[in-house]
Scaffold this motif. Structure first.
Motif, PDB file in Angstrom:
ATOM      1  N   LEU A 112      45.551  35.622  58.183  1.00  0.00           N
ATOM      2  CA  LEU A 112      44.449  35.551  57.233  1.00  0.00           C
ATOM      3  C   LEU A 112      43.343  34.600  57.695  1.00  0.00           C
ATOM      4  O   LEU A 112      42.280  34.557  57.097  1.00  0.00           O
ATOM      5  N   PHE A 113      43.582  33.810  58.740  1.00  0.00           N
ATOM      6  CA  PHE A 113      42.508  33.031  59.353  1.00  0.00           C
ATOM      7  C   PHE A 113      41.705  33.940  60.272  1.00  0.00           C
ATOM      8  O   PHE A 113      42.266  34.730  61.029  1.00  0.00           O
ATOM      9  N   GLY A 114      40.393  33.822  60.215  1.00  0.00           N
ATOM     10  CA  GLY A 114      39.559  34.723  60.989  1.00  0.00           C
ATOM     11  C   GLY A 114      39.528  36.090  60.317  1.00  0.00           C
ATOM     12  O   GLY A 114      39.721  36.219  59.108  1.00  0.00           O
ATOM     13  N   ALA A 115      39.268  37.127  61.106  1.00  0.00           N
ATOM     14  CA  ALA A 115      39.275  38.481  60.558  1.00  0.00           C
ATOM     15  C   ALA A 115      40.704  38.841  60.143  1.00  0.00           C
ATOM     16  O   ALA A 115      41.621  38.740  60.955  1.00  0.00           O
ATOM     17  N   PRO A 116      40.934  39.252  58.885  1.00  0.00           N
ATOM     18  CA  PRO A 116      42.303  39.483  58.416  1.00  0.00           C
ATOM     19  C   PRO A 116      42.946  40.686  59.089  1.00  0.00           C
ATOM     20  O   PRO A 116      42.291  41.703  59.361  1.00  0.00           O
ATOM     21  N   SER A 117      44.231  40.569  59.347  1.00  0.00           N
ATOM     22  CA  SER A 117      44.993  41.682  59.924  1.00  0.00           C
ATOM     23  C   SER A 117      46.450  41.507  59.535  1.00  0.00           C
ATOM     24  O   SER A 117      46.899  40.407  59.226  1.00  0.00           O
ATOM     25  N   VAL A 118      47.180  42.599  59.541  1.00  0.00           N
ATOM     26  CA  VAL A 118      48.606  42.592  59.236  1.00  0.00           C
ATOM     27  C   VAL A 118      49.311  43.393  60.310  1.00  0.00           C
ATOM     28  O   VAL A 118      48.857  44.478  60.687  1.00  0.00           O
ATOM     29  N   SER A 119      50.408  42.868  60.816  1.00  0.00           N
ATOM     30  CA  SER A 119      51.201  43.567  61.826  1.00  0.00           C
ATOM     31  C   SER A 119      52.634  43.709  61.336  1.00  0.00           C
ATOM     32  O   SER A 119      53.173  42.823  60.669  1.00  0.00           O
ATOM     33  N   LEU A 120      53.237  44.824  61.674  1.00  0.00           N
ATOM     34  CA  LEU A 120      54.629  45.093  61.356  1.00  0.00           C
ATOM     35  C   LEU A 120      55.458  44.861  62.610  1.00  0.00           C
ATOM     36  O   LEU A 120      55.188  45.442  63.659  1.00  0.00           O
ATOM     37  N   VAL A 121      56.459  44.003  62.503  1.00  0.00           N
ATOM     38  CA  VAL A 121      57.289  43.649  63.652  1.00  0.00           C
ATOM     39  C   VAL A 121      58.713  44.122  63.400  1.00  0.00           C
ATOM     40  O   VAL A 121      59.322  43.770  62.380  1.00  0.00           O
ATOM     41  N   LYS A 122      59.211  44.910  64.324  1.00  0.00           N
ATOM     42  CA  LYS A 122      60.612  45.347  64.282  1.00  0.00           C
ATOM     43  C   LYS A 122      61.206  45.140  65.661  1.00  0.00           C
ATOM     44  O   LYS A 122      60.808  45.807  66.622  1.00  0.00           O
ATOM     45  N   GLY A 123      62.144  44.211  65.759  1.00  0.00           N
ATOM     46  CA  GLY A 123      62.707  43.889  67.062  1.00  0.00           C
ATOM     47  C   GLY A 123      61.635  43.332  67.969  1.00  0.00           C
ATOM     48  O   GLY A 123      60.915  42.390  67.622  1.00  0.00           O
ATOM     49  N   ASP A 124      61.489  43.925  69.144  1.00  0.00           N
ATOM     50  CA  ASP A 124      60.476  43.485  70.102  1.00  0.00           C
ATOM     51  C   ASP A 124      59.173  44.256  69.956  1.00  0.00           C
ATOM     52  O   ASP A 124      58.231  44.039  70.728  1.00  0.00           O
ATOM     53  N   HIS A 125      59.117  45.159  69.003  1.00  0.00           N
ATOM     54  CA  HIS A 125      57.933  46.011  68.850  1.00  0.00           C
ATOM     55  C   HIS A 125      57.044  45.490  67.736  1.00  0.00           C
ATOM     56  O   HIS A 125      57.522  45.197  66.638  1.00  0.00           O
ATOM     57  N   GLU A 126      55.763  45.368  68.024  1.00  0.00           N
ATOM     58  CA  GLU A 126      54.782  44.928  67.037  1.00  0.00           C
ATOM     59  C   GLU A 126      53.653  45.939  66.947  1.00  0.00           C
ATOM     60  O   GLU A 126      53.104  46.369  67.966  1.00  0.00           O
ATOM     61  N   ARG A 127      53.324  46.320  65.729  1.00  0.00           N
ATOM     62  CA  ARG A 127      52.271  47.310  65.511  1.00  0.00           C
ATOM     63  C   ARG A 127      51.316  46.804  64.439  1.00  0.00           C
ATOM     64  O   ARG A 127      51.733  46.461  63.338  1.00  0.00           O
ATOM     65  N   GLU A 128      50.024  46.760  64.772  1.00  0.00           N
ATOM     66  CA  GLU A 128      49.039  46.357  63.775  1.00  0.00           C
ATOM     67  C   GLU A 128      48.807  47.502  62.806  1.00  0.00           C
ATOM     68  O   GLU A 128      48.663  48.663  63.200  1.00  0.00           O
ATOM     69  N   ILE A 129      48.759  47.166  61.537  1.00  0.00           N
ATOM     70  CA  ILE A 129      48.578  48.163  60.485  1.00  0.00           C
ATOM     71  C   ILE A 129      47.095  48.475  60.334  1.00  0.00           C
ATOM     72  O   ILE A 129      46.240  47.591  60.358  1.00  0.00           O
ATOM     73  N   HIS A 130      46.806  49.774  60.191  1.00  0.00           N
ATOM     74  CA  HIS A 130      45.433  50.214  59.933  1.00  0.00           C
ATOM     75  C   HIS A 130      45.324  50.623  58.470  1.00  0.00           C
ATOM     76  O   HIS A 130      46.217  51.276  57.925  1.00  0.00           O
ATOM     77  N   TRP A 131      44.228  50.259  57.835  1.00  0.00           N
ATOM     78  CA  TRP A 131      44.079  50.388  56.393  1.00  0.00           C
ATOM     79  C   TRP A 131      43.083  51.481  56.047  1.00  0.00           C
ATOM     80  O   TRP A 131      41.928  51.423  56.446  1.00  0.00           O
ATOM     81  N   ARG A 132      43.529  52.447  55.276  1.00  0.00           N
ATOM     82  CA  ARG A 132      42.634  53.514  54.822  1.00  0.00           C
ATOM     83  C   ARG A 132      41.677  52.978  53.769  1.00  0.00           C
ATOM     84  O   ARG A 132      40.516  53.367  53.709  1.00  0.00           O
ATOM     85  N   LEU A 133      42.171  52.074  52.920  1.00  0.00           N
ATOM     86  CA  LEU A 133      41.339  51.460  51.887  1.00  0.00           C
ATOM     87  C   LEU A 133      41.248  49.953  52.146  1.00  0.00           C
ATOM     88  O   LEU A 133      42.272  49.274  52.239  1.00  0.00           O
ATOM     89  N   HIS A 134      40.036  49.454  52.242  1.00  0.00           N
ATOM     90  CA  HIS A 134      39.840  48.029  52.506  1.00  0.00           C
ATOM     91  C   HIS A 134      40.412  47.180  51.373  1.00  0.00           C
ATOM     92  O   HIS A 134      40.979  46.102  51.618  1.00  0.00           O
TER      93      HIS A 134
END
Length: 219
Positions: A1-23
């Motif tokens: 939440l610092f800087g431009a907000p983003s959310v990532s989903l982490v499962k094991g060693d895999h990390e994927r940034e979530i893309h939002w259809r609605l801001h």
């Protein structure tokens, strides 16, 4: 939440940034993440997302926004946000890592360690806190609920830099001290005592030329 907000989903060693259809779905998650116990009432979420909006406008948009947040968080399967006994909360079945909370926890721990004379631990912990701060809270976003928290965290960040610089200078970790003080001066260029602290470090190094240059900058 610092800087431009983003959310990532982490499962094991895999990390994927979530893309939002609605801001607004992202803002709903951000507001929940910042809340005490990560939970809010329906009314608090409405005031966050649609302040002053008509009841009809809220009725049309509330559930699509929350549904969009759930689908984004769980890859289209729903979940991530739980409704229970009149409140919405982030799903406690997941482990939520929020940079704001990590920043505040490490800053508090560093201040405590410094007060107890554990200088090495304080320096390490304060540097960890510094690493969490990547810019103003929710940069680029506006909202009556954002501005006070943003200003509070920014002042905390400045306090962190000053404490880190002073402590590093005390134990003669001059490079770290200079990094902290210079970062502070980028934010507060008229802080005379910080300019003086920088000049003192240069003086210890025998760099009268840099002392003079810093003095001219202060003038």
């Amino acid at each position: 939440l610092f800087g431009a907000p983003s959310v990532s989903l982490v499962k094991g060693d895999h990390e994927r940034e979530i893309h939002w259809r609605l801001h607004r779905s992202l803002l709903a998650v951000a507001r929940l993440a910042l809340a005490a116990d990560q939970r809010l009432s329906r009314e608090e979420l409405i005031e966050t997302l649609w302040p002053g909006a008509s009841a009809d406008h809220v009725k049309r948009n509330f559930h699509p926004t929350l549904s969009g947040a759930r689908k984004a968080l769980q890859g289209g399967r729903g979940g991530g946000i739980v409704y229970r006994q009149g409140t919405y909360s982030l799903d406690s079945a997941a482990e939520w890592q929020v940079d704001v909370h990590e920043f505040e926890a490490r800053l508090a721990a560093g201040q405590e360690a410094e007060a107890q004379g554990r200088e090495s631990q304080a320096l390490d912990t304060l540097q960890q806190a510094w690493g969490r701060y990547r810019g103003p809270l929710l940069a680029g976003q506006d909202g009556h609920w954002i501005e006070p928290r943003r200003e509070w965290l920014h002042r905390r960040y400045l306090s962190l830099l000053e404490l880190l610089g002073e402590l590093a200078s005390k134990v003669r970790r001059n490079t770290l001290a200079l990094d902290a003080f210079r970062s502070l001066l980028l934010e507060e260029p008229f802080e005379e005592r910080i300019h003086l602290a920088v000049m003192e470090i240069y003086g210890r190094r025998g760099r009268r030329d840099l002392v003079r240059r810093q003095f001219v900058r202060l003038q």
